[in-house]
Design a protein around this motif. Structure first.
Motif, PDB file in Angstrom:
ATOM      1  N   ALA A 295       0.819  -1.213   0.000  1.00  0.00           N
ATOM      2  CA  ALA A 295       0.000   0.000   0.000  1.00  0.00           C
ATOM      3  C   ALA A 295       0.852   1.262   0.000  1.00  0.00           C
ATOM      4  O   ALA A 295       0.405   2.310  -0.483  1.00  0.00           O
ATOM      5  CB  ALA A 295      -0.940  -0.005   1.200  1.00  0.00           C
ATOM      6  N   SER A 296       2.078   1.170   0.486  1.00  0.00           N
ATOM      7  CA  SER A 296       2.939   2.356   0.583  1.00  0.00           C
ATOM      8  C   SER A 296       3.304   2.946  -0.783  1.00  0.00           C
ATOM      9  O   SER A 296       3.701   4.106  -0.855  1.00  0.00           O
ATOM     10  CB  SER A 296       4.219   2.028   1.360  1.00  0.00           C
ATOM     11  N   VAL A 297       3.162   2.184  -1.865  1.00  0.00           N
ATOM     12  CA  VAL A 297       3.522   2.703  -3.193  1.00  0.00           C
ATOM     13  C   VAL A 297       2.296   2.948  -4.080  1.00  0.00           C
ATOM     14  O   VAL A 297       2.443   3.312  -5.243  1.00  0.00           O
ATOM     15  CB  VAL A 297       4.521   1.760  -3.924  1.00  0.00           C
ATOM     16  N   LEU A 298       1.108   2.775  -3.524  1.00  0.00           N
ATOM     17  CA  LEU A 298      -0.107   3.039  -4.297  1.00  0.00           C
ATOM     18  C   LEU A 298      -0.377   4.537  -4.344  1.00  0.00           C
ATOM     19  O   LEU A 298      -0.133   5.259  -3.377  1.00  0.00           O
ATOM     20  CB  LEU A 298      -1.299   2.306  -3.682  1.00  0.00           C
ATOM     21  N   ASP A 299      -0.888   5.000  -5.465  1.00  0.00           N
ATOM     22  CA  ASP A 299      -1.238   6.402  -5.641  1.00  0.00           C
ATOM     23  C   ASP A 299      -2.339   6.770  -4.649  1.00  0.00           C
ATOM     24  O   ASP A 299      -3.336   6.050  -4.528  1.00  0.00           O
ATOM     25  CB  ASP A 299      -1.718   6.631  -7.078  1.00  0.00           C
ATOM     26  N   SER A 300      -2.159   7.878  -3.945  1.00  0.00           N
ATOM     27  CA  SER A 300      -3.118   8.258  -2.905  1.00  0.00           C
ATOM     28  C   SER A 300      -4.492   8.620  -3.473  1.00  0.00           C
ATOM     29  O   SER A 300      -5.501   8.446  -2.794  1.00  0.00           O
ATOM     30  CB  SER A 300      -2.571   9.417  -2.068  1.00  0.00           C
ATOM     31  N   ALA A 301      -4.553   9.095  -4.699  1.00  0.00           N
ATOM     32  CA  ALA A 301      -5.844   9.467  -5.294  1.00  0.00           C
ATOM     33  C   ALA A 301      -6.578   8.268  -5.881  1.00  0.00           C
ATOM     34  O   ALA A 301      -7.763   8.057  -5.617  1.00  0.00           O
ATOM     35  CB  ALA A 301      -5.641  10.526  -6.371  1.00  0.00           C
ATOM     36  N   SER A 302      -5.875   7.460  -6.679  1.00  0.00           N
ATOM     37  CA  SER A 302      -6.534   6.350  -7.375  1.00  0.00           C
ATOM     38  C   SER A 302      -6.486   5.036  -6.597  1.00  0.00           C
ATOM     39  O   SER A 302      -7.263   4.134  -6.856  1.00  0.00           O
ATOM     40  CB  SER A 302      -5.884   6.127  -8.747  1.00  0.00           C
ATOM     41  N   GLY A 303      -5.544   4.921  -5.668  1.00  0.00           N
ATOM     42  CA  GLY A 303      -5.366   3.660  -4.936  1.00  0.00           C
ATOM     43  C   GLY A 303      -4.686   2.590  -5.769  1.00  0.00           C
ATOM     44  O   GLY A 303      -4.685   1.423  -5.412  1.00  0.00           O
ATOM     45  N   GLU A 304      -4.096   2.981  -6.902  1.00  0.00           N
ATOM     46  CA  GLU A 304      -3.466   2.033  -7.824  1.00  0.00           C
ATOM     47  C   GLU A 304      -1.964   2.243  -7.882  1.00  0.00           C
ATOM     48  O   GLU A 304      -1.458   3.325  -7.577  1.00  0.00           O
ATOM     49  CB  GLU A 304      -4.056   2.218  -9.220  1.00  0.00           C
ATOM     50  N   LEU A 305      -1.272   1.229  -8.332  1.00  0.00           N
ATOM     51  CA  LEU A 305       0.146   1.347  -8.608  1.00  0.00           C
ATOM     52  C   LEU A 305       0.286   2.176  -9.880  1.00  0.00           C
ATOM     53  O   LEU A 305      -0.337   1.848 -10.895  1.00  0.00           O
ATOM     54  CB  LEU A 305       0.782  -0.032  -8.803  1.00  0.00           C
ATOM     55  N   PRO A 306       1.057   3.253  -9.854  1.00  0.00           N
ATOM     56  CA  PRO A 306       1.221   4.056 -11.071  1.00  0.00           C
ATOM     57  C   PRO A 306       1.819   3.220 -12.208  1.00  0.00           C
ATOM     58  O   PRO A 306       2.566   2.266 -11.970  1.00  0.00           O
ATOM     59  CB  PRO A 306       2.199   5.159 -10.643  1.00  0.00           C
ATOM     60  N   LEU A 307       1.473   3.582 -13.433  1.00  0.00           N
ATOM     61  CA  LEU A 307       2.050   2.901 -14.595  1.00  0.00           C
ATOM     62  C   LEU A 307       3.560   2.895 -14.485  1.00  0.00           C
ATOM     63  O   LEU A 307       4.169   3.917 -14.163  1.00  0.00           O
ATOM     64  CB  LEU A 307       1.642   3.600 -15.891  1.00  0.00           C
ATOM     65  N   GLY A 308       4.170   1.760 -14.733  1.00  0.00           N
ATOM     66  CA  GLY A 308       5.616   1.615 -14.652  1.00  0.00           C
ATOM     67  C   GLY A 308       6.117   1.435 -13.231  1.00  0.00           C
ATOM     68  O   GLY A 308       7.306   1.237 -13.014  1.00  0.00           O
TER      69      GLY A 308
END
Length: 164
Positions: free
Chosen positions: A72-85
């Motif tokens: 969870a520490s690397v998920l985007d705070s807005a989308s809750g997803e791992l950023p592309l790449g």
């Protein structure tokens, strides 16, 4: 010539011991991964625990997805997803709770552990029944999982982000 039966028996015995050791390593890794995936206080649900429908030919059915604090520490705070790449750090655990009639019917687990001998593409892959029985062992090194998940290489083999 008299030693051939003895050597055959010795070879059979050594082979049995080696196979037994491999099975014990599989079991130890499966037990650890299952334990790590059930410490629910350390997990955050994707999309607040929404029930998601599978994409394409996923064998898992409807599901919820959760991430341990490392993932969870690397998920985007807005989308809750791992950023592309993006890439998950070692120690990340992702659990897909497959649902049948609203009940958890399967735990599909990925753990980022590239240094583990059982890792396939940097992840340990396993499936467990709700009671903890091993359905798909880490010993298979993701064989049968990686093929579908490799379509999401831009999200570190996590297909959910591209489908939802």
């Amino acid at each position: 010539m008299k030693n051939y039966p003895f050597l055959s028996i010795l070879l059979l015995l050594v082979s049995s011991v080696l196979i037994s050791c491999k099975h014990e390593k599989d079991s130890a890794n499966d037990d650890t991964l299952l334990y790590n995936s059930t410490k629910t206080a350390d997990f955050t649900f994707y999309q607040e625990g929404a029930i998601l429908s599978p994409a394409g030919g996923s064998p898992h059915g409807d599901f919820r997805l959760r991430f341990n604090s490392v993932a969870a520490s690397v998920l985007d705070s807005a989308s809750g997803e791992l950023p592309l790449g993006g890439v998950f750090p070692s120690g990340s655990v992702i659990v897909k709770e497959a649902l049948l009639n609203g009940n958890v019917s399967l735990l599909a687990v990925m753990k980022k552990e590239p240094s583990n001998d059982f890792a396939g593409s940097g992840w340990l892959w396993a499936e467990y029944s709700p009671s903890g029985a091993v359905i798909f062992s880490v010993g298979k090194k993701g064989d049968g999982c990686i093929g579908c998940h490799s379509s999401s290489v831009n999200r570190d083999l996590v297909a959910t982000f591209d489908a939802h």
